[in-house]
Design a protein around this motif. Structure first.
Motif, PDB file in Angstrom:
ATOM      1  N   ASP A  55      45.905  15.521  34.178  1.00 39.82           N
ATOM      2  CA  ASP A  55      46.896  14.744  34.912  1.00 39.82           C
ATOM      3  C   ASP A  55      47.404  15.488  36.138  1.00 39.82           C
ATOM      4  N   LEU A  56      47.304  16.800  36.090  1.00 42.15           N
ATOM      5  CA  LEU A  56      47.786  17.628  37.192  1.00 42.15           C
ATOM      6  C   LEU A  56      47.018  18.939  37.204  1.00 42.15           C
ATOM      7  N   PHE A  57      46.586  19.353  38.376  1.00 40.67           N
ATOM      8  CA  PHE A  57      45.931  20.653  38.545  1.00 40.67           C
ATOM      9  C   PHE A  57      46.802  21.479  39.472  1.00 40.67           C
ATOM     10  N   VAL A  58      47.233  22.638  38.981  1.00 43.26           N
ATOM     11  CA  VAL A  58      48.094  23.525  39.749  1.00 43.26           C
ATOM     12  C   VAL A  58      47.360  24.845  39.972  1.00 43.26           C
ATOM     13  N   LEU A  59      47.279  25.258  41.220  1.00 43.27           N
ATOM     14  CA  LEU A  59      46.698  26.552  41.558  1.00 43.27           C
ATOM     15  C   LEU A  59      47.800  27.458  42.077  1.00 43.27           C
ATOM     16  N   ILE A  60      47.957  28.614  41.432  1.00 44.74           N
ATOM     17  CA  ILE A  60      48.920  29.619  41.857  1.00 44.74           C
ATOM     18  C   ILE A  60      48.142  30.738  42.550  1.00 44.74           C
ATOM     19  N   ILE A  61      48.428  30.933  43.832  1.00 41.30           N
ATOM     20  CA  ILE A  61      47.753  31.968  44.619  1.00 41.30           C
ATOM     21  C   ILE A  61      48.755  33.095  44.815  1.00 41.30           C
ATOM     22  N   THR A  62      48.500  34.230  44.177  1.00 44.41           N
ATOM     23  CA  THR A  62      49.487  35.307  44.111  1.00 44.41           C
ATOM     24  C   THR A  62      49.084  36.483  44.988  1.00 44.41           C
ATOM     25  N   ASN A  63      49.997  36.897  45.842  1.00 42.78           N
ATOM     26  CA  ASN A  63      49.814  38.093  46.660  1.00 42.78           C
ATOM     27  C   ASN A  63      50.300  39.289  45.842  1.00 42.78           C
ATOM     28  N   ILE A  64      49.374  40.137  45.407  1.00 41.52           N
ATOM     29  CA  ILE A  64      49.745  41.236  44.510  1.00 41.52           C
ATOM     30  C   ILE A  64      50.513  42.344  45.222  1.00 41.52           C
ATOM     31  N   LEU A  65      50.462  42.356  46.544  1.00 45.32           N
ATOM     32  CA  LEU A  65      51.190  43.380  47.284  1.00 45.32           C
ATOM     33  C   LEU A  65      52.636  42.978  47.522  1.00 45.32           C
ATOM     34  N   ASP A  66      52.873  41.689  47.816  1.00 41.24           N
ATOM     35  CA  ASP A  66      54.222  41.210  48.114  1.00 41.24           C
ATOM     36  C   ASP A  66      54.925  40.602  46.904  1.00 41.24           C
ATOM     37  N   SER A  67      54.185  40.343  45.823  1.00 40.25           N
ATOM     38  CA  SER A  67      54.739  39.741  44.600  1.00 40.25           C
ATOM     39  C   SER A  67      55.341  38.362  44.880  1.00 40.25           C
ATOM     40  N   ASP A  68      54.636  37.554  45.661  1.00 34.27           N
ATOM     41  CA  ASP A  68      54.991  36.159  45.925  1.00 34.27           C
ATOM     42  C   ASP A  68      53.757  35.300  45.672  1.00 34.27           C
ATOM     43  N   SER A  69      53.978  33.993  45.584  1.00 34.19           N
ATOM     44  CA  SER A  69      52.851  33.095  45.365  1.00 34.19           C
ATOM     45  C   SER A  69      52.986  31.837  46.205  1.00 34.19           C
ATOM     46  N   GLU A  70      51.850  31.247  46.515  1.00 42.03           N
ATOM     47  CA  GLU A  70      51.769  29.922  47.107  1.00 42.03           C
ATOM     48  C   GLU A  70      51.219  28.991  46.033  1.00 42.03           C
ATOM     49  N   LEU A  71      51.826  27.813  45.904  1.00 37.20           N
ATOM     50  CA  LEU A  71      51.391  26.844  44.912  1.00 37.20           C
ATOM     51  C   LEU A  71      50.671  25.705  45.614  1.00 37.20           C
ATOM     52  N   LEU A  72      49.549  25.291  45.045  1.00 37.82           N
ATOM     53  CA  LEU A  72      48.797  24.141  45.526  1.00 37.82           C
ATOM     54  C   LEU A  72      48.623  23.193  44.349  1.00 37.82           C
ATOM     55  N   ALA A  73      49.008  21.916  44.522  1.00 37.27           N
ATOM     56  CA  ALA A  73      48.994  20.973  43.402  1.00 37.27           C
ATOM     57  C   ALA A  73      48.265  19.694  43.783  1.00 37.27           C
ATOM     58  N   ILE A  74      47.401  19.240  42.871  1.00 40.00           N
ATOM     59  CA  ILE A  74      46.689  17.978  43.047  1.00 40.00           C
ATOM     60  C   ILE A  74      46.810  17.184  41.746  1.00 40.00           C
TER      61      ILE A  74
ATOM     62  N   THR B 208      45.323  37.914  45.181  1.00 38.75           N
ATOM     63  CA  THR B 208      44.754  38.238  46.480  1.00 38.75           C
ATOM     64  C   THR B 208      45.656  39.239  47.193  1.00 38.75           C
ATOM     65  N   VAL B 209      45.145  39.828  48.233  1.00 40.88           N
ATOM     66  CA  VAL B 209      45.979  40.636  49.121  1.00 40.88           C
ATOM     67  C   VAL B 209      46.151  39.913  50.453  1.00 40.88           C
ATOM     68  N   ASP B 210      45.633  38.674  50.553  1.00 46.73           N
ATOM     69  CA  ASP B 210      45.702  37.909  51.788  1.00 46.73           C
ATOM     70  C   ASP B 210      45.774  36.426  51.452  1.00 46.73           C
ATOM     71  N   LEU B 211      46.988  35.863  51.416  1.00 47.18           N
ATOM     72  CA  LEU B 211      47.156  34.445  51.087  1.00 47.18           C
ATOM     73  C   LEU B 211      46.391  33.551  52.051  1.00 47.18           C
ATOM     74  N   ALA B 212      46.409  33.906  53.317  1.00 44.21           N
ATOM     75  CA  ALA B 212      45.766  33.057  54.326  1.00 44.21           C
ATOM     76  C   ALA B 212      44.275  32.908  54.069  1.00 44.21           C
ATOM     77  N   GLU B 213      43.641  33.952  53.551  1.00 50.96           N
ATOM     78  CA  GLU B 213      42.204  33.890  53.278  1.00 50.96           C
ATOM     79  C   GLU B 213      41.888  32.771  52.296  1.00 50.96           C
ATOM     80  N   VAL B 214      42.762  32.579  51.320  1.00 46.10           N
ATOM     81  CA  VAL B 214      42.551  31.521  50.332  1.00 46.10           C
ATOM     82  C   VAL B 214      42.987  30.172  50.887  1.00 46.10           C
ATOM     83  N   LEU B 215      44.141  30.133  51.543  1.00 45.10           N
ATOM     84  CA  LEU B 215      44.686  28.864  52.020  1.00 45.10           C
ATOM     85  C   LEU B 215      43.858  28.270  53.155  1.00 45.10           C
TER      86      LEU B 215
END
Length: 308
Positions: free
Chosen positions: A248-267, A221-228
């Motif tokens: 047993d575990l679902f991990v979603l990696i939301i990656t900002n392609i402009l800043d090269s960082d990610s937010e992780l969401l785990a359930i 994404t180019v906007d982490l907040a849009e996904v979160l």
């Protein structure tokens, strides 16, 4: 000899489809009867590349044995990521850049795995080794795959070989590498019109880890907040996937392609493993992962280590 189907992994990304198209073409030039197929429909990013270079998307298949007993795999090797009846067909070749796991064959085969950022980089080398000319359209799909897998050379998986191959292929395809590359990546970041279920399945793979099954999905994404902003919806869909598929575990990696960082969401039931793997504390099932953009190099190995 029956036709040989060439395909990448389930939920195909640009490399899975681009590598299938280019490797099938190379094998055809070397005298084999091949067809590139796909184990899913192209993403918006991949479709952008297909449209740009005027290539028809490979037909989608769900099983192979009804039409052939011979296949070649690109951009994957693990059976749970492959076609449903992979154990029933003869694997003639594998070209890949991932870890090797859960893979065995009854017969010898051609196997080529290299620690580069993209399978299409390896296939580019194979074209050169066999003195086969790469058509401009094929080169376009191959450079698109390298751009996608390396996030335009920002991913830690990127090597000098990927960069050199991309520049050579861009010359053949007659594109401006930086300009086209950014347009391609942005084409895959339109997420607002997708349901949570679709979003989670865009680029997801399952990994067995010491008796547990971990599902790791990634979206760019180019906007982490849009996904979160859709966290509750995503969490509900992730929990449903866990229940339906015994993850047993679902991990979603939301990656900002402009800043090269990610937010992780785990359930799931193994959240303590997340905290140990990344040295973070999950707050509201989330953690920020600075500099993390690669599932292959910065997520799966870390999780595998703590599970083992």
């Amino acid at each position: 000899m029956s036709k040989i189907l060439v395909f990448g992994h389930q939920n195909p990304d640009t490399d899975a489809i681009g590598a299938a198209i280019s490797f099938a073409y190379l094998q055809k030039e070397l005298g084999k009867e091949t067809e590139a197929v796909a184990l899913g429909t192209p993403s918006e990013e991949t479709q952008y590349a297909l449209d740009y270079f005027n290539i028809e998307a490979p037909r989608v298949v769900t099983e192979a044995a009804s039409e052939t007993n011979q296949v070649m795999l690109v951009d994957h090797n693990e059976f749970q990521q492959s076609i449903s009846d992979i154990a029933e067909v003869n694997i003639l070749a594998v070209v890949d850049h991932h870890r090797i796991a859960n893979f065995e064959t009854a017969d010898p085969l051609y196997y080529r795995a290299e620690p580069v950022g993209c399978t299409s980089t390896i296939i580019y080398k194979m074209f050169k080794e066999n003195n086969v000319t790469i058509p401009a359209q094929i080169a376009g799909m191959m450079v698109s795959a390298i751009i996608s897998d390396t996030l335009l050379f920002k991913s830690p998986t990127c090597t000098q070989e990927d960069i050199d191959a991309a520049h050579a292929l861009a010359d053949i395809a007659e594109i401006n590498l930086e300009g086209y590359g950014l347009d391609l990546l942005k084409a895959g970041t339109s997420l607002s019109d997708k349901s949570a279920e679709v979003l989670l399945d865009l680029d997801a793979k399952s990994f067995p880890m010491n008796g547990k099954t971990v599902r790791v999905a990634q979206v760019n994404t180019v906007d982490l907040a849009e996904v979160l902003d859709r966290q509750a919806e995503l969490e509900a869909a992730m929990a449903a996937e866990n229940a339906a598929n015994n993850y047993d575990l679902f991990v979603l990696i939301i990656t900002n392609i402009l800043d090269s960082d990610s937010e992780l969401l785990a359930i799931g039931a193994e959240q303590a493993k997340i905290e140990a793997a990344f040295n973070v504390t999950l707050v509201n099932n989330r953690a920020f992962l600075p500099g993390v953009v690669s599932r292959k190099k910065q997520v799966v190995p870390q999780l595998t280590e703590v599970f083992n």
